[in-house]
Design a protein around this motif. Structure first.
Motif, mmCIF file in Angstrom:
data_model
loop_
_atom_site.group_PDB
_atom_site.id
_atom_site.type_symbol
_atom_site.label_atom_id
_atom_site.label_comp_id
_atom_site.label_asym_id
_atom_site.label_seq_id
_atom_site.Cartn_x
_atom_site.Cartn_y
_atom_site.Cartn_z
ATOM 1 N N MET A 1 54.287 -80.803 14.581
ATOM 2 C CA MET A 1 54.224 -79.352 14.407
ATOM 3 C C MET A 1 52.882 -78.831 14.917
ATOM 4 S SD MET A 1 54.299 -77.141 10.841
ATOM 5 C CE MET A 1 55.952 -77.674 10.396
ATOM 6 N N PRO A 2 52.883 -77.970 15.942
ATOM 7 C CA PRO A 2 51.606 -77.415 16.417
ATOM 8 C C PRO A 2 50.998 -76.479 15.382
ATOM 9 C CG PRO A 2 53.444 -76.361 17.517
ATOM 10 C CD PRO A 2 54.026 -77.475 16.705
ATOM 11 N N THR A 3 49.692 -76.262 15.494
ATOM 12 C CA THR A 3 48.954 -75.462 14.515
ATOM 13 C C THR A 3 48.222 -74.325 15.203
ATOM 14 O OG1 THR A 3 48.649 -77.359 13.055
ATOM 15 C CG2 THR A 3 47.140 -75.518 12.762
ATOM 16 N N VAL A 4 48.278 -73.139 14.600
ATOM 17 C CA VAL A 4 47.534 -71.985 15.072
ATOM 18 C C VAL A 4 46.658 -71.471 13.933
ATOM 19 C CG1 VAL A 4 49.426 -70.414 14.480
ATOM 20 C CG2 VAL A 4 47.722 -69.697 16.163
ATOM 21 N N LEU A 5 45.437 -71.070 14.250
ATOM 22 C CA LEU A 5 44.562 -70.401 13.290
ATOM 23 C C LEU A 5 44.375 -68.969 13.765
ATOM 24 C CD1 LEU A 5 41.385 -71.667 11.513
ATOM 25 C CD2 LEU A 5 41.371 -69.430 12.632
ATOM 26 N N VAL A 6 44.546 -68.014 12.845
ATOM 27 C CA VAL A 6 44.458 -66.591 13.173
ATOM 28 C C VAL A 6 43.451 -65.927 12.246
ATOM 29 C CG1 VAL A 6 45.730 -64.443 13.478
ATOM 30 C CG2 VAL A 6 46.917 -66.634 13.783
ATOM 31 N N THR A 7 42.451 -65.253 12.803
ATOM 32 C CA THR A 7 41.550 -64.443 11.986
ATOM 33 C C THR A 7 42.093 -63.015 11.918
ATOM 34 O OG1 THR A 7 40.109 -63.802 13.836
ATOM 35 C CG2 THR A 7 39.566 -65.851 12.649
ATOM 36 N N GLY A 8 41.697 -62.297 10.874
ATOM 37 C CA GLY A 8 42.194 -60.937 10.693
ATOM 38 C C GLY A 8 43.701 -60.909 10.538
ATOM 39 N N SER A 9 44.214 -61.807 9.705
ATOM 40 C CA SER A 9 45.662 -62.045 9.656
ATOM 41 C C SER A 9 46.399 -61.213 8.618
ATOM 42 C CB SER A 9 45.917 -63.529 9.373
ATOM 43 O OG SER A 9 45.410 -63.886 8.094
ATOM 44 N N ASN A 10 45.719 -60.327 7.926
ATOM 45 C CA ASN A 10 46.353 -59.616 6.814
ATOM 46 C C ASN A 10 47.142 -58.384 7.229
ATOM 47 O OD1 ASN A 10 43.599 -58.676 7.363
ATOM 48 N ND2 ASN A 10 43.981 -57.155 5.765
ATOM 49 N N ARG A 11 46.998 -57.948 8.481
ATOM 50 C CA ARG A 11 47.707 -56.736 8.908
ATOM 51 C C ARG A 11 47.785 -56.691 10.432
ATOM 52 N NH1 ARG A 11 43.032 -52.229 7.379
ATOM 53 N NH2 ARG A 11 41.449 -52.980 8.855
ATOM 54 N N GLY A 12 48.567 -55.743 10.929
ATOM 55 C CA GLY A 12 48.618 -55.455 12.354
ATOM 56 C C GLY A 12 48.961 -56.643 13.223
ATOM 57 N N ILE A 13 48.200 -56.800 14.291
ATOM 58 C CA ILE A 13 48.453 -57.853 15.278
ATOM 59 C C ILE A 13 48.292 -59.234 14.653
ATOM 60 C CG2 ILE A 13 47.578 -58.875 17.416
ATOM 61 C CD1 ILE A 13 46.847 -55.988 18.282
ATOM 62 N N GLY A 14 47.274 -59.410 13.801
ATOM 63 C CA GLY A 14 47.055 -60.711 13.178
ATOM 64 C C GLY A 14 48.219 -61.133 12.309
ATOM 65 N N LEU A 15 48.730 -60.212 11.494
ATOM 66 C CA LEU A 15 49.881 -60.507 10.641
ATOM 67 C C LEU A 15 51.105 -60.827 11.486
ATOM 68 C CD1 LEU A 15 51.117 -60.580 7.766
ATOM 69 C CD2 LEU A 15 51.597 -58.131 8.031
ATOM 70 N N GLU A 16 51.290 -60.102 12.571
ATOM 71 C CA GLU A 16 52.450 -60.343 13.431
ATOM 72 C C GLU A 16 52.346 -61.696 14.136
ATOM 73 O OE1 GLU A 16 56.183 -59.714 14.871
ATOM 74 O OE2 GLU A 16 55.117 -58.540 13.350
ATOM 75 N N PHE A 17 51.143 -62.087 14.536
ATOM 76 C CA PHE A 17 50.953 -63.440 15.071
ATOM 77 C C PHE A 17 51.421 -64.477 14.051
ATOM 78 C CE2 PHE A 17 47.724 -62.349 18.484
ATOM 79 C CZ PHE A 17 48.360 -63.032 19.499
ATOM 80 N N CYS A 18 50.993 -64.317 12.808
ATOM 81 C CA CYS A 18 51.376 -65.267 11.759
ATOM 82 C C CYS A 18 52.888 -65.295 11.576
ATOM 83 C CB CYS A 18 50.688 -64.911 10.441
ATOM 84 S SG CYS A 18 48.893 -65.099 10.450
ATOM 85 N N ARG A 19 53.503 -64.133 11.565
ATOM 86 C CA ARG A 19 54.949 -64.047 11.371
ATOM 87 C C ARG A 19 55.703 -64.756 12.511
ATOM 88 N NH1 ARG A 19 56.865 -60.290 8.405
ATOM 89 N NH2 ARG A 19 55.198 -58.827 8.961
#
Length: 231
Positions: A1-19
């Motif tokens: 399983m590949p792994t991604v780390l996202v900063t500013g993940s609580n809203r907007g673009i960051g949250l959508e990256f996580c989703r």
């Protein structure tokens, strides 16, 4: 399983990256300033067990080092430096600039992505994909600037672009790629409701650019459709 780390993940673009990465089967390391207030992110983590939430204030470099140490065993395939601030509305008229705020904007938007890249370099090196992203803005382009204003934000993104271009050159011999990506004008708290692009559309486009990455792309300044942008 590949792994991604996202900063500013609580809203907007960051949250959508996580989703979108969670839905694609990735392990997601979601970083934000106040996890206890990030209800949408916490809901996403409940829905997708592959999402873990980590408290991180990117302007606190000791916290960056501490998180890198805590995640020492994690290979990170894609490191997404997304957290950023605009810097308020008083950025246009000389004589009203807040220089202390300008220094903070530069620290968050420029220095913090460099510090994140430095701190998490061992994690990226251990991964399969070995890719670092900086979410920047076309407003950091000097070639595109025909309207002036936004001095704090523009300078922070122009400096980020320059720093990540240098990092791309420095890390190329180690097999790490760097992308400098403009997400478009997006309907977020920063972009406002008049923006023409949704977070879902922006992130889907950015993920296509990431998936299509080739070593020769490292250090390029691209938008979410993969188009080259002027420096």
């Amino acid at each position: 399983m590949p792994t991604v780390l996202v900063t500013g993940s609580n809203r907007g673009i960051g949250l959508e990256f996580c989703r979108q990465y969670a839905e694609a089967g990735w392990k997601v390391l979601a970083c934000c300033r106040r996890p206890e207030q990030a209800s949408n992110l916490r809901g996403l983590a409940t829905e997708w067990p592959s999402v873990s939430i980590h408290q991180l204030e990117v302007e606190n470099f000791d916290q960056i080092d501490a998180l890198a140490h805590a995640l020492a065993s994690e290979p990170i395939d894609v490191l997404i430096n997304n957290a950023g601030v605009y810097g308020g509305s008083s950025q246009n008229i000389l004589g009203t600039l807040d220089y202390d705020l300008w220094a903070r904007v530069l620290k968050i938007n420029t220095q913090a992505p460099v510090k994140m890249t430095e701190a998490f370099l061992p994690h990226v090196l251990r991964s399969q994909r070995k890719l670092v992203l900086a979410i920047t803005s076309l407003m950091g382009s000097m070639g595109d600037n025909s309207s002036g204003g936004a001095i704090l934000y523009r300078t922070s993104k122009a400096a980020l672009n320059a720093a990540m271009k240098s990092i791309a050159i420095d890390l190329k011999p180690r097999g790490i790629g760097v992308l400098i990506l403009h997400p478009g004008w997006v309907k977020t708290d920063m972009g406002g409701s008049n923006a023409p692009t949704s977070p879902a559309e922006s992130v889907a486009g950015l993920r296509r650019v990431i998936e299509d990455f080739k070593p020769g792309d490292s250090g390029r300044f691209l938008d979410f459709r993969g188009r080259e942008l002027p420096w």
